[in-house]
Design a protein around this motif. Structure first.
Motif, mmCIF file in Angstrom:
data_model
loop_
_atom_site.group_PDB
_atom_site.id
_atom_site.type_symbol
_atom_site.label_atom_id
_atom_site.label_comp_id
_atom_site.label_asym_id
_atom_site.label_seq_id
_atom_site.Cartn_x
_atom_site.Cartn_y
_atom_site.Cartn_z
ATOM 1 N N GLY A 122 1.198 -17.038 5.636
ATOM 2 C CA GLY A 122 1.216 -18.122 4.661
ATOM 3 C C GLY A 122 0.463 -19.365 5.108
ATOM 4 O O GLY A 122 0.842 -20.478 4.770
ATOM 5 N N LYS B 205 -2.793 -15.708 -1.677
ATOM 6 C CA LYS B 205 -1.905 -16.079 -2.779
ATOM 7 C C LYS B 205 -2.189 -17.502 -3.238
ATOM 8 O O LYS B 205 -2.669 -18.335 -2.461
ATOM 9 C CB LYS B 205 -0.440 -16.023 -2.331
ATOM 10 C CG LYS B 205 0.040 -14.675 -1.887
ATOM 11 C CD LYS B 205 1.490 -14.753 -1.441
ATOM 12 C CE LYS B 205 1.986 -13.406 -0.937
ATOM 13 N NZ LYS B 205 3.379 -13.485 -0.488
ATOM 14 N N ASP C 92 1.716 -21.035 -5.729
ATOM 15 C CA ASP C 92 2.911 -20.597 -6.458
ATOM 16 C C ASP C 92 3.375 -19.211 -6.033
ATOM 17 O O ASP C 92 4.384 -18.715 -6.527
ATOM 18 C CB ASP C 92 2.641 -20.590 -7.971
ATOM 19 C CG ASP C 92 2.361 -21.977 -8.508
ATOM 20 O OD1 ASP C 92 2.881 -22.955 -7.933
ATOM 21 O OD2 ASP C 92 1.616 -22.081 -9.500
ATOM 22 N N GLY C 93 2.630 -18.542 -5.156
ATOM 23 C CA GLY C 93 3.027 -17.237 -4.650
ATOM 24 C C GLY C 93 2.420 -16.044 -5.362
ATOM 25 O O GLY C 93 2.749 -14.906 -5.044
ATOM 26 N N GLU C 94 1.518 -16.263 -6.310
ATOM 27 C CA GLU C 94 0.868 -15.148 -7.014
ATOM 28 C C GLU C 94 -0.230 -14.553 -6.142
ATOM 29 O O GLU C 94 -1.142 -15.254 -5.696
ATOM 30 C CB GLU C 94 0.258 -15.632 -8.330
ATOM 31 C CG GLU C 94 -0.480 -14.546 -9.075
ATOM 32 C CD GLU C 94 -1.256 -15.065 -10.284
ATOM 33 O OE1 GLU C 94 -2.032 -14.272 -10.844
ATOM 34 O OE2 GLU C 94 -1.103 -16.241 -10.657
#
Length: 139
Positions: A93, A124, A127-129
């Motif tokens: 991340g 990603k 927003d995590g998409e």
């Protein structure tokens, strides 16, 4: 490249071949060690939201992930780079801000001549998409 029968993917392949033939993907340019690729304007289409290049030199491999759209965006990147099967770099991340075609995501790893270097990556939105996933290697 508005020739009949030239699909976006075929046009991209022709462009990348022309750039590689000119030596632009060698990782070195006149006047310095700039490892970023040349800026390319590509419309988002059949090739997806990113395309990937790899430049292999005797002492390193440089993986570059270039967004195909015209926007400047932030991304969360998770990757693992392995050299001959052993992890040499990883992130979970990792935040990249200001990513664009002229400022792509660049991940480099050292290597000895002939060593196999691989990367598994997931890109990603904040927003995590998931917008891009890939696994590739250079040997």
């Amino acid at each position: 490249m508005n020739r009949p029968g030239c699909t976006p993917a075929l046009c991209l392949l022709a462009l990348l071949c022309a750039v590689a033939a000119g030596g632009c993907l060698s990782g070195e340019r006149a006047g310095g060690e700039d490892i970023r690729p040349v800026s390319v304007e590509i419309e988002k289409g059949d090739i997806g939201p990113f395309y990937e290049t790899a430049a292999a030199m005797d002492d390193r491999v440089v993986f570059t992930f270039v967004p195909t759209g015209a926007n400047v965006s932030a991304y969360l990147v998770t990757y693992e780079v392995k050299r001959e099967g052993s992890t040499v770099a990883a992130a979970d991340g990792k935040y990249y801000d200001g990513v664009s075609a002229s400022h792509p995501i660049v991940i480099a790893a050292g290597r000895s001549p002939g060593e196999l270097v691989s990367i598994a990556i997931s890109i990603k939105t904040p927003d995590g998409e998931v917008v891009y996933e890939s696994a590739s290697s250079v040997g």
